[in-house]
Write a protein that holds these residues in place. Structure first.
Motif, PDB file in Angstrom:
ATOM      1  N   GLN A   1       0.811  -1.217   0.000  1.00 46.11           N
ATOM      2  CA  GLN A   1       0.000   0.000   0.000  1.00 46.11           C
ATOM      3  C   GLN A   1       0.844   1.267   0.000  1.00 46.11           C
ATOM      4  OE1 GLN A   1      -2.662  -0.269   3.328  1.00 46.11           O
ATOM      5  NE2 GLN A   1      -3.820  -1.974   2.475  1.00 46.11           N
ATOM      6  N   MET A   2       2.138   1.156  -0.145  1.00 44.64           N
ATOM      7  CA  MET A   2       3.030   2.311  -0.185  1.00 44.64           C
ATOM      8  C   MET A   2       3.136   2.810  -1.625  1.00 44.64           C
ATOM      9  SD  MET A   2       6.012   1.031   2.431  1.00 44.64           S
ATOM     10  CE  MET A   2       6.728   2.670   2.487  1.00 44.64           C
ATOM     11  N   ASP A   3       2.489   3.938  -1.900  1.00 45.80           N
ATOM     12  CA  ASP A   3       2.451   4.458  -3.266  1.00 45.80           C
ATOM     13  C   ASP A   3       3.791   5.010  -3.731  1.00 45.80           C
ATOM     14  OD1 ASP A   3      -0.240   3.837  -3.275  1.00 45.80           O
ATOM     15  OD2 ASP A   3      -0.864   5.845  -2.632  1.00 45.80           O
ATOM     16  N   GLN A   4       4.684   5.352  -2.799  1.00 49.72           N
ATOM     17  CA  GLN A   4       5.944   5.972  -3.199  1.00 49.72           C
ATOM     18  C   GLN A   4       6.911   5.003  -3.846  1.00 49.72           C
ATOM     19  OE1 GLN A   4       4.602   5.866  -0.171  1.00 49.72           O
ATOM     20  NE2 GLN A   4       6.128   5.670   1.454  1.00 49.72           N
ATOM     21  N   PHE A   5       6.568   3.714  -3.893  1.00 48.30           N
ATOM     22  CA  PHE A   5       7.425   2.727  -4.547  1.00 48.30           C
ATOM     23  C   PHE A   5       6.718   2.053  -5.716  1.00 48.30           C
ATOM     24  CE2 PHE A   5       8.991   2.689  -0.074  1.00 48.30           C
ATOM     25  CZ  PHE A   5      10.265   3.180  -0.325  1.00 48.30           C
ATOM     26  N   ASN A   6       5.722   2.704  -6.289  1.00 44.58           N
ATOM     27  CA  ASN A   6       4.971   2.092  -7.384  1.00 44.58           C
ATOM     28  C   ASN A   6       5.774   2.011  -8.674  1.00 44.58           C
ATOM     29  OD1 ASN A   6       2.743   1.622  -5.811  1.00 44.58           O
ATOM     30  ND2 ASN A   6       1.659   3.476  -6.433  1.00 44.58           N
ATOM     31  N   SER A   7       6.709   2.925  -8.871  1.00 42.23           N
ATOM     32  CA  SER A   7       7.534   2.925 -10.075  1.00 42.23           C
ATOM     33  C   SER A   7       8.982   3.175  -9.677  1.00 42.23           C
ATOM     34  CB  SER A   7       7.054   3.995 -11.070  1.00 42.23           C
ATOM     35  OG  SER A   7       7.199   5.289 -10.518  1.00 42.23           O
ATOM     36  N   LEU A   8       9.881   2.955 -10.636  1.00 41.75           N
ATOM     37  CA  LEU A   8      11.300   3.139 -10.347  1.00 41.75           C
ATOM     38  C   LEU A   8      11.626   4.613 -10.112  1.00 41.75           C
ATOM     39  CD1 LEU A   8      14.101   1.918 -10.068  1.00 41.75           C
ATOM     40  CD2 LEU A   8      14.371   2.133 -12.550  1.00 41.75           C
ATOM     41  N   GLY A   9      10.990   5.500 -10.875  1.00 40.53           N
ATOM     42  CA  GLY A   9      11.241   6.922 -10.679  1.00 40.53           C
ATOM     43  C   GLY A   9      10.796   7.400  -9.309  1.00 40.53           C
ATOM     44  N   LEU A  10       9.596   6.996  -8.886  1.00 39.85           N
ATOM     45  CA  LEU A  10       9.127   7.356  -7.555  1.00 39.85           C
ATOM     46  C   LEU A  10       9.992   6.730  -6.472  1.00 39.85           C
ATOM     47  CD1 LEU A  10       5.245   7.072  -7.958  1.00 39.85           C
ATOM     48  CD2 LEU A  10       6.596   9.162  -7.724  1.00 39.85           C
TER      49      LEU A  10
ATOM     50  N   LEU B   1       7.077   0.899   6.197  1.00 37.43           N
ATOM     51  CA  LEU B   1       7.992  -0.169   5.807  1.00 37.43           C
ATOM     52  C   LEU B   1       7.896  -1.349   6.772  1.00 37.43           C
ATOM     53  CD1 LEU B   1      11.237   1.824   4.846  1.00 37.43           C
ATOM     54  CD2 LEU B   1       9.660   0.674   3.280  1.00 37.43           C
ATOM     55  N   TYR B   2       7.793  -1.054   8.050  1.00 39.10           N
ATOM     56  CA  TYR B   2       7.694  -2.124   9.048  1.00 39.10           C
ATOM     57  C   TYR B   2       6.363  -2.859   8.929  1.00 39.10           C
ATOM     58  CZ  TYR B   2       7.507  -4.464  13.568  1.00 39.10           C
ATOM     59  OH  TYR B   2       7.397  -5.409  14.567  1.00 39.10           O
ATOM     60  N   GLU B   3       5.295  -2.140   8.649  1.00 39.51           N
ATOM     61  CA  GLU B   3       3.993  -2.795   8.504  1.00 39.51           C
ATOM     62  C   GLU B   3       3.938  -3.661   7.254  1.00 39.51           C
ATOM     63  OE1 GLU B   3       1.028   0.188   8.571  1.00 39.51           O
ATOM     64  OE2 GLU B   3       1.339   0.729  10.696  1.00 39.51           O
ATOM     65  N   ALA B   4       4.562  -3.206   6.172  1.00 39.51           N
ATOM     66  CA  ALA B   4       4.534  -3.986   4.933  1.00 39.51           C
ATOM     67  C   ALA B   4       5.443  -5.206   4.999  1.00 39.51           C
ATOM     68  CB  ALA B   4       4.929  -3.099   3.744  1.00 39.51           C
ATOM     69  N   ALA B   5       6.598  -5.062   5.664  1.00 40.04           N
ATOM     70  CA  ALA B   5       7.555  -6.174   5.783  1.00 40.04           C
ATOM     71  C   ALA B   5       8.252  -6.056   7.126  1.00 40.04           C
ATOM     72  CB  ALA B   5       8.558  -6.162   4.638  1.00 40.04           C
ATOM     73  N   PRO B   6       7.769  -6.720   8.165  1.00 41.64           N
ATOM     74  CA  PRO B   6       8.336  -6.555   9.506  1.00 41.64           C
ATOM     75  C   PRO B   6       9.815  -6.931   9.612  1.00 41.64           C
ATOM     76  CG  PRO B   6       6.192  -7.632   9.604  1.00 41.64           C
ATOM     77  CD  PRO B   6       6.581  -7.590   8.161  1.00 41.64           C
ATOM     78  N   ILE B   7      10.294  -7.797   8.736  1.00 34.05           N
ATOM     79  CA  ILE B   7      11.705  -8.211   8.805  1.00 34.05           C
ATOM     80  C   ILE B   7      12.544  -7.487   7.753  1.00 34.05           C
ATOM     81  CG2 ILE B   7      13.298 -10.153   8.598  1.00 34.05           C
ATOM     82  CD1 ILE B   7      11.120 -11.960   9.677  1.00 34.05           C
ATOM     83  N   PHE B   8      12.133  -7.620   6.499  1.00 34.41           N
ATOM     84  CA  PHE B   8      12.941  -7.046   5.425  1.00 34.41           C
ATOM     85  C   PHE B   8      12.858  -5.524   5.385  1.00 34.41           C
ATOM     86  CE2 PHE B   8      12.272 -11.396   3.953  1.00 34.41           C
ATOM     87  CZ  PHE B   8      13.566 -11.749   3.591  1.00 34.41           C
TER      88      PHE B   8
END
Length: 281
Positions: free
Chosen positions: A214-223, A241-248
């Motif tokens: 759900q993080m829109d800032q990583f939808n494309s390489l430019g963003l 970042l922690y909510e999307a991937a608690p480890i990575f």
């Protein structure tokens, strides 16, 4: 062509109207048109365009004398730089004592481009002799030309202001700082290339890992590259970042901050200090 808004942004109990203005130029027919049209936003959300009004005028029309000022100023700076280049070796001119000379050449380039766009915007650009088969769209919008012209003019003014540092060579402290920048130009430039490669690598990692989140800032390489660059200023949503991937998520972020922010910028400070000691000796 009139493009209607997809839907009204007004409340259902209000109505309003808006006026749109466009200016187009046809260089082949030497005519320009000023179009005005009004749309009415109804309370129901319906958009009703009114009949447009078009005013035709001759094109081109005479240019004021100040349109040639960027050309004259750029020619003066160009002659001055060519004189300095002939008196000095090219390596000394561009590397050792010439970090401000790069801004001079950038100022010359932008001033010439400002003049070209100024002539085009004002109306003195001659007719384009394009074959009939290649004439896809003969209408030019002057708003786009003006936008590009403003950007070039801003860069030209920036270079002209930086160029004023040349007159501070007789001041000991300022001259010492300028010599430090001159000697640090090449190593710092190479370091910035390495930093950009590191940012690109981490941007690819974040974009691949979090593009389906759900993080829109990583939808494309430019963003993703822009978000990673903003992360240098602390403007990155670590909680997301922690909510999307608690480890990575924390692992990638900590590695990114350690490599780019701590190691790379420490090397940058070390390079500048080394050049400062070299100029002091």
């Amino acid at each position: 062509m009139i493009r209607r808004p997809p839907r009204s942004t007004l409340s259902s109990s209000s109505a309003a109207s808006d006026v749109y203005k466009r200016q187009v130029v046809n260089t082949f027919e030497e005519v320009q048109a000023f179009a005005f049209y009004t749309i009415e936003l109804m309370p129901s959300g319906e958009v009703k365009p009114m009949d447009p009004r078009v005013i035709l005028a001759h094109y081109p029309y005479p240019s004021p004398p100040d349109a040639w000022f960027p050309l004259i100023l750029g020619l003066y700076i160009l002659c001055e730089e060519l004189q300095d280049m002939t008196m000095e070796h090219c390596k000394d001119y561009f590397v050792q004592t010439g970090w401000l000379n790069l801004f001079d050449w950038l100022a010359v380039s932008t001033l010439y481009m400002v003049w070209v766009f100024d002539i085009l915007y004002i109306g003195c650009m001659p007719e384009l002799n394009i074959p009939a088969g290649l004439r896809i769209d003969t209408f030019w919008t002057l708003a786009l030309v003006q936008t590009d012209w403003q950007g070039l003019l801003g860069v030209a003014c920036f270079c002209m202001i930086i160029r004023g540092l040349k007159f501070t060579k007789n001041v000991p402290v300022v001259c010492h700082i300028g010599n430090t920048f001159s000697h640090a130009l090449v190593p710092v430039g190479l370091l910035l290339v390495v930093v950009f490669v590191l940012l690109l690598a981490f941007a690819v990692v974040f974009q691949i890992k979090f593009s389906v989140s759900q993080m829109d800032q990583f939808n494309s390489l430019g963003l993703s590259v822009f978000t990673v660059f903003r992360g240098l200023l602390g403007d990155m949503d670590v909680g997301a970042l922690y909510e999307a991937a608690p480890i990575f998520g924390p692992l990638f972020f900590c590695t990114y901050v350690t490599v780019v922010l701590f190691v790379a910028f420490t090397i940058l400070i070390a390079l500048i200090c080394d050049c400062l000691l070299y100029t002091s000796d």
